[in-house]
Design a protein around this motif. Structure first.
Motif, PDB file in Angstrom:
ATOM      1  N   LEU A  89       0.943  -1.479  -0.050  1.00 16.49           N
ATOM      2  CA  LEU A  89      -0.204  -0.105   0.559  1.00 16.49           C
ATOM      3  C   LEU A  89       0.622   1.446  -0.050  1.00 16.49           C
ATOM      4  CD1 LEU A  89      -2.635  -1.465   2.409  1.00 16.49           C
ATOM      5  CD2 LEU A  89      -3.571  -0.804   0.183  1.00 16.49           C
ATOM      6  N   THR A  90       2.133   1.391   0.619  1.00 18.72           N
ATOM      7  CA  THR A  90       2.700   2.213   0.892  1.00 18.72           C
ATOM      8  C   THR A  90       3.192   2.628  -1.014  1.00 18.72           C
ATOM      9  OG1 THR A  90       3.130   2.111   3.091  1.00 18.72           O
ATOM     10  CG2 THR A  90       4.886   3.450   1.913  1.00 18.72           C
ATOM     11  N   GLU A  91       3.772   1.652  -0.698  1.00 18.08           N
ATOM     12  CA  GLU A  91       4.801   1.747  -2.606  1.00 18.08           C
ATOM     13  C   GLU A  91       3.258   2.077  -3.856  1.00 18.08           C
ATOM     14  OE1 GLU A  91       7.239  -1.351  -5.453  1.00 18.08           O
ATOM     15  OE2 GLU A  91       7.211  -1.979  -3.688  1.00 18.08           O
ATOM     16  N   HIS A  92       1.865   1.902  -3.760  1.00 21.86           N
ATOM     17  CA  HIS A  92       1.649   2.098  -4.527  1.00 21.86           C
ATOM     18  C   HIS A  92       1.133   3.103  -4.524  1.00 21.86           C
ATOM     19  CE1 HIS A  92      -2.925   2.593  -5.649  1.00 21.86           C
ATOM     20  NE2 HIS A  92      -2.339   1.695  -6.928  1.00 21.86           N
ATOM     21  N   THR A  93       0.380   3.983  -2.921  1.00 21.01           N
ATOM     22  CA  THR A  93       0.361   5.516  -3.056  1.00 21.01           C
ATOM     23  C   THR A  93       1.770   6.517  -3.537  1.00 21.01           C
ATOM     24  OG1 THR A  93      -0.487   5.178  -0.489  1.00 21.01           O
ATOM     25  CG2 THR A  93       0.196   7.319  -1.313  1.00 21.01           C
ATOM     26  N   ALA A  94       2.755   5.627  -2.940  1.00 21.76           N
ATOM     27  CA  ALA A  94       4.203   6.561  -3.835  1.00 21.76           C
ATOM     28  C   ALA A  94       4.395   6.633  -5.098  1.00 21.76           C
ATOM     29  CB  ALA A  94       5.726   5.324  -3.391  1.00 21.76           C
ATOM     30  N   VAL A  95       3.760   5.499  -5.761  1.00 18.62           N
ATOM     31  CA  VAL A  95       3.526   5.268  -7.688  1.00 18.62           C
ATOM     32  C   VAL A  95       2.919   5.915  -7.839  1.00 18.62           C
ATOM     33  CG1 VAL A  95       2.975   4.099  -9.382  1.00 18.62           C
ATOM     34  CG2 VAL A  95       4.436   3.372  -7.681  1.00 18.62           C
ATOM     35  N   ALA A  96       0.914   6.255  -6.827  1.00 20.79           N
ATOM     36  CA  ALA A  96       0.141   7.211  -7.357  1.00 20.79           C
ATOM     37  C   ALA A  96       0.709   8.650  -7.272  1.00 20.79           C
ATOM     38  CB  ALA A  96      -0.231   6.799  -6.662  1.00 20.79           C
ATOM     39  N   ASN A  97       1.501   9.518  -6.436  1.00 20.16           N
ATOM     40  CA  ASN A  97       1.935  10.300  -6.224  1.00 20.16           C
ATOM     41  C   ASN A  97       2.827  10.778  -7.476  1.00 20.16           C
ATOM     42  OD1 ASN A  97       0.166  10.703  -3.629  1.00 20.16           O
ATOM     43  ND2 ASN A  97       2.235   9.939  -2.757  1.00 20.16           N
ATOM     44  N   ARG A  98       3.584   9.885  -7.292  1.00 18.18           N
ATOM     45  CA  ARG A  98       4.196  10.012  -9.339  1.00 18.18           C
ATOM     46  C   ARG A  98       4.584   9.862 -10.507  1.00 18.18           C
ATOM     47  NH1 ARG A  98       7.288  12.565 -10.818  1.00 18.18           N
ATOM     48  NH2 ARG A  98       9.294  11.869 -12.025  1.00 18.18           N
ATOM     49  N   ILE A  99       2.575   9.269 -10.390  1.00 16.52           N
ATOM     50  CA  ILE A  99       2.455   9.551 -11.863  1.00 16.52           C
ATOM     51  C   ILE A  99       0.923  11.028 -11.937  1.00 16.52           C
ATOM     52  CG2 ILE A  99      -0.350   8.849 -12.857  1.00 16.52           C
ATOM     53  CD1 ILE A  99       0.571   5.910 -11.846  1.00 16.52           C
ATOM     54  N   GLN A 100       0.926  11.789 -10.253  1.00 13.45           N
ATOM     55  CA  GLN A 100       0.152  12.788 -10.718  1.00 13.45           C
ATOM     56  C   GLN A 100       1.507  14.169 -10.912  1.00 13.45           C
ATOM     57  OE1 GLN A 100      -2.528  13.335 -10.252  1.00 13.45           O
ATOM     58  NE2 GLN A 100      -2.466  16.229 -10.054  1.00 13.45           N
ATOM     59  N   LYS A 101       2.086  13.637  -9.792  1.00 14.51           N
ATOM     60  CA  LYS A 101       3.354  14.905 -10.431  1.00 14.51           C
ATOM     61  C   LYS A 101       3.980  14.728 -11.412  1.00 14.51           C
ATOM     62  CE  LYS A 101       5.481  15.019  -5.705  1.00 14.51           C
ATOM     63  NZ  LYS A 101       6.809  14.315  -4.778  1.00 14.51           N
ATOM     64  N   LEU A 102       4.686  13.293 -11.976  1.00 10.62           N
ATOM     65  CA  LEU A 102       4.343  13.483 -13.330  1.00 10.62           C
ATOM     66  C   LEU A 102       3.187  14.173 -14.607  1.00 10.62           C
ATOM     67  CD1 LEU A 102       6.654  12.770 -15.731  1.00 10.62           C
ATOM     68  CD2 LEU A 102       5.449  10.405 -16.469  1.00 10.62           C
ATOM     69  N   ILE A 103       2.418  14.653 -14.370  1.00  6.47           N
ATOM     70  CA  ILE A 103       1.628  14.603 -15.972  1.00  6.47           C
ATOM     71  C   ILE A 103       0.736  16.136 -14.990  1.00  6.47           C
ATOM     72  CG2 ILE A 103      -0.044  12.642 -15.997  1.00  6.47           C
ATOM     73  CD1 ILE A 103      -2.322  13.705 -13.882  1.00  6.47           C
ATOM     74  N   GLU A 104       1.238  16.855 -14.506  1.00  5.58           N
ATOM     75  CA  GLU A 104       1.173  17.926 -13.841  1.00  5.58           C
ATOM     76  C   GLU A 104       2.290  18.375 -14.588  1.00  5.58           C
ATOM     77  OE1 GLU A 104      -0.480  20.206 -12.034  1.00  5.58           O
ATOM     78  OE2 GLU A 104      -2.083  18.765 -11.254  1.00  5.58           O
ATOM     79  N   SER A 105       3.889  18.547 -14.336  1.00  9.22           N
ATOM     80  CA  SER A 105       5.153  18.841 -14.820  1.00  9.22           C
ATOM     81  C   SER A 105       4.768  18.895 -16.054  1.00  9.22           C
ATOM     82  CB  SER A 105       6.211  17.846 -14.382  1.00  9.22           C
ATOM     83  OG  SER A 105       5.644  16.768 -15.154  1.00  9.22           O
ATOM     84  N   ALA A 106       4.019  18.232 -17.014  1.00  4.49           N
ATOM     85  CA  ALA A 106       3.856  18.197 -18.362  1.00  4.49           C
ATOM     86  C   ALA A 106       1.824  19.127 -18.765  1.00  4.49           C
ATOM     87  CB  ALA A 106       3.476  16.667 -19.277  1.00  4.49           C
ATOM     88  N   ASN A 107       1.454  19.480 -17.668  1.00  3.26           N
ATOM     89  CA  ASN A 107       0.142  20.419 -17.943  1.00  3.26           C
ATOM     90  C   ASN A 107      -0.999  19.868 -18.342  1.00  3.26           C
ATOM     91  OD1 ASN A 107       2.610  22.299 -18.994  1.00  3.26           O
ATOM     92  ND2 ASN A 107       1.546  23.758 -19.361  1.00  3.26           N
ATOM     93  N   ILE A 108      -0.688  18.463 -17.303  1.00  3.10           N
ATOM     94  CA  ILE A 108      -1.871  17.662 -17.929  1.00  3.10           C
ATOM     95  C   ILE A 108      -2.067  17.990 -16.142  1.00  3.10           C
ATOM     96  CG2 ILE A 108      -2.514  15.217 -17.848  1.00  3.10           C
ATOM     97  CD1 ILE A 108      -1.588  16.515 -20.103  1.00  3.10           C
ATOM     98  N   LYS A 109      -4.083  18.769 -16.155  1.00  6.22           N
ATOM     99  CA  LYS A 109      -4.485  18.997 -14.933  1.00  6.22           C
ATOM    100  C   LYS A 109      -5.925  17.930 -14.261  1.00  6.22           C
ATOM    101  CE  LYS A 109      -2.552  22.615 -14.356  1.00  6.22           C
ATOM    102  NZ  LYS A 109      -1.563  22.733 -12.605  1.00  6.22           N
ATOM    103  N   LEU A 110      -5.442  16.772 -15.246  1.00 10.52           N
ATOM    104  CA  LEU A 110      -6.611  15.786 -14.768  1.00 10.52           C
ATOM    105  C   LEU A 110      -6.604  15.896 -13.536  1.00 10.52           C
ATOM    106  CD1 LEU A 110      -8.171  13.598 -15.962  1.00 10.52           C
ATOM    107  CD2 LEU A 110      -6.081  11.431 -15.432  1.00 10.52           C
ATOM    108  N   GLY A 111      -5.674  16.346 -12.360  1.00  8.30           N
ATOM    109  CA  GLY A 111      -6.144  15.527 -11.155  1.00  8.30           C
ATOM    110  C   GLY A 111      -7.300  16.848 -10.570  1.00  8.30           C
ATOM    111  N   GLN A 112      -7.272  17.799 -11.306  1.00  3.24           N
ATOM    112  CA  GLN A 112      -8.098  19.133 -10.688  1.00  3.24           C
ATOM    113  C   GLN A 112      -9.480  18.978 -10.797  1.00  3.24           C
ATOM    114  OE1 GLN A 112      -4.912  19.556 -11.535  1.00  3.24           O
ATOM    115  NE2 GLN A 112      -4.375  20.253  -9.713  1.00  3.24           N
ATOM    116  N   VAL A 113     -10.000  17.959 -12.446  1.00  2.00           N
ATOM    117  CA  VAL A 113     -10.655  17.281 -12.881  1.00  2.00           C
ATOM    118  C   VAL A 113     -11.685  16.809 -12.302  1.00  2.00           C
ATOM    119  CG1 VAL A 113     -12.972  17.547 -14.608  1.00  2.00           C
ATOM    120  CG2 VAL A 113     -11.394  18.473 -14.885  1.00  2.00           C
TER     121      VAL A 113
END
Length: 412
Positions: A134-158
């Motif tokens: 679960l800890t590792e899964h959370t880390a991967v999910a957070n990394r995905i969120q950071k990656l798309i944010e750095s590419a101007n993808i704002k999926l997490g805001q919708v």
């Protein structure tokens, strides 16, 4: 001092060696063994042959476990918290450490740490592995969120869940090279279909080829962790159902009756504290062992710190999560208690108090083997009314007004 054990042994355990000090009839014998299984078996045979009854081991990481596994069925093994032992002054060596352990054990000055029975230890291994996933899964999910944010993808805001069904479809399409925001928005499922206009704006970004490759790797890893989590959940369920202690499945069900505690939390609590509450003298001892009660550091009549002890990290973490869930369960005693506490202390401190209350409840349910009975908010309301009445009566008396109590009501 009175001698409690005529023949006992102190073990100073390291990664490669074990230094043993055998005390019998006032005579000491020192031997050193390797931590390989064959030499640990020799250690067990030696202690058994001389009539040793008790062995003390200092808790050092995981190095004590191989020794404990070999000696558990042969002798009475006492695992001692390193914080509870102070070495003799002067030169520190492995020999002096094991001699000091043997001397303390011989006079009954060591307090054994809690070690659950084998069937609970098996369940604990699975539960802790699940927490690692679960800890590792959370880390991967957070990394995905950071990656798309750095590419101007704002999926997490919708989307409320980026890794939900719709989010996964869109992320997979982005990783595959799709750049058309209209096409990506059409992948929305369920309630997210009503937000297509916002999705088109949010999915207009600029993923580079390297970012697409990294996103593909992260999504693959996330799916692997999801599969691993399902496998370990199934295995934990099987282990609970087939446990050698027949009360374990019932214990999990009893704990699930408490607001804020689900199946996963109940399994973790049982795996960490066991089901035999006679191991703990009282609920206070259990709370102190788990590290969910205030500490006690006082000197010269002044309280220097109320910081709780480290305790059991797994129990403390899962109880804090359960406390947060309990405070959001409407119409319950725990929610009402939290709202009263948070008025006079920080939120985190109030949450810790609810975690403490949850563990006390778990202790009593497992001791009495009865389900949780919800009290509701009535007891706290009655307490508040009684406290307010008492305060007002004291104020009237302070003003010189004579007050008498008739039928539970104060009359001036």
């Amino acid at each position: 001092m009175e001698v409690m054990y005529e023949c006992c042994c102190g073990l100073d355990v390291h990664a490669k060696t074990v230094v043993a000090c055998l005390v019998t009839k006032g005579r000491k014998e020192i031997r050193t063994f390797a931590t390989m299984t064959d030499e640990l078996l020799q250690l067990g045979d030696w202690l058994s042959s001389v009539g040793c009854t008790h062995v003390a081991i200092e808790s050092t990481g995981v190095y004590w476990k191989p020794v404990f596994n070999i000696l558990e069925g042969l002798l009475t093994v006492i695992l001692v918290n390193a914080r509870h032992i102070k070495a003799v002054p002067g030169r520190k060596t492995d020999v002096r450490d094991c001699e000091w352990l043997a001397d303390l054990l011989r006079h009954g000055l060591l307090k054994a740490s809690f070690i659950p029975p084998p069937e609970i230890r098996e369940l604990r291994e699975l539960v802790r592995y699940r927490q690692t996933i679960l800890t590792e899964h959370t880390a991967v999910a957070n990394r995905i969120q950071k990656l798309i944010e750095s590419a101007n993808i704002k999926l997490g805001q919708v989307a409320s869940d980026v890794l939900g069904l719709s989010g996964r479809l869109m992320l997979r399409a982005l990783a595959a090279g799709e750049t058309n925001a209209e096409t990506l928005a059409e992948l929305a499922q369920g309630k997210l279909k009503s937000k297509k206009a916002e999705l088109r704006r949010a999915l207009t970004g600029c993923l580079t080829p390297v970012q697409r490759w990294v996103l593909t790797e992260l999504l693959t890893r996330e799916e692997e962790l999801e599969a691993a989590l399902k496998r370990v959940e199934t295995r934990i369920g099987e282990e609970v159902a087939a446990c050698a202690d027949p009360f374990v499945p019932d214990a999990v069900a009893l704990l699930e009756s408490i607001p804020g505690i689900g199946q996963r939390t109940a399994q973790t609590i049982v795996a960490e504290i066991g089901v035999d509450m006679s191991r703990f003298p009282s609920a206070k001892h259990l709370a102190s062992w788990a590290g969910v009660c205030p500490g006690n550091h006082e000197s010269a009549g002044k309280r220097l710190s109320g910081q709780p002890t480290k305790g059991n990290k797994s129990v403390r973490t899962i109880l804090t999560e359960a406390a947060w869930a309990a405070t959001h369960t409407k119409g319950t005693f725990l929610q009402a208690k939290y709202h009263r506490l948070v008025k006079r202390m920080p939120k985190k401190k109030a949450l810790g108090a609810i975690a403490h209350r949850l563990l006390v409840i778990c202790y009593h349910l497992l001791s009495r083997r009865v389900p949780y009975a919800e009290l509701g908010t009535a007891p706290l309301d009655e307490q508040q009314v009684a406290r307010q009445r008492r305060r007002l009566v004291e104020q009237l008396i302070g003003l010189g007004v004579k007050v008498t109590i008739e039928g539970g009501e104060a009359v001036a």
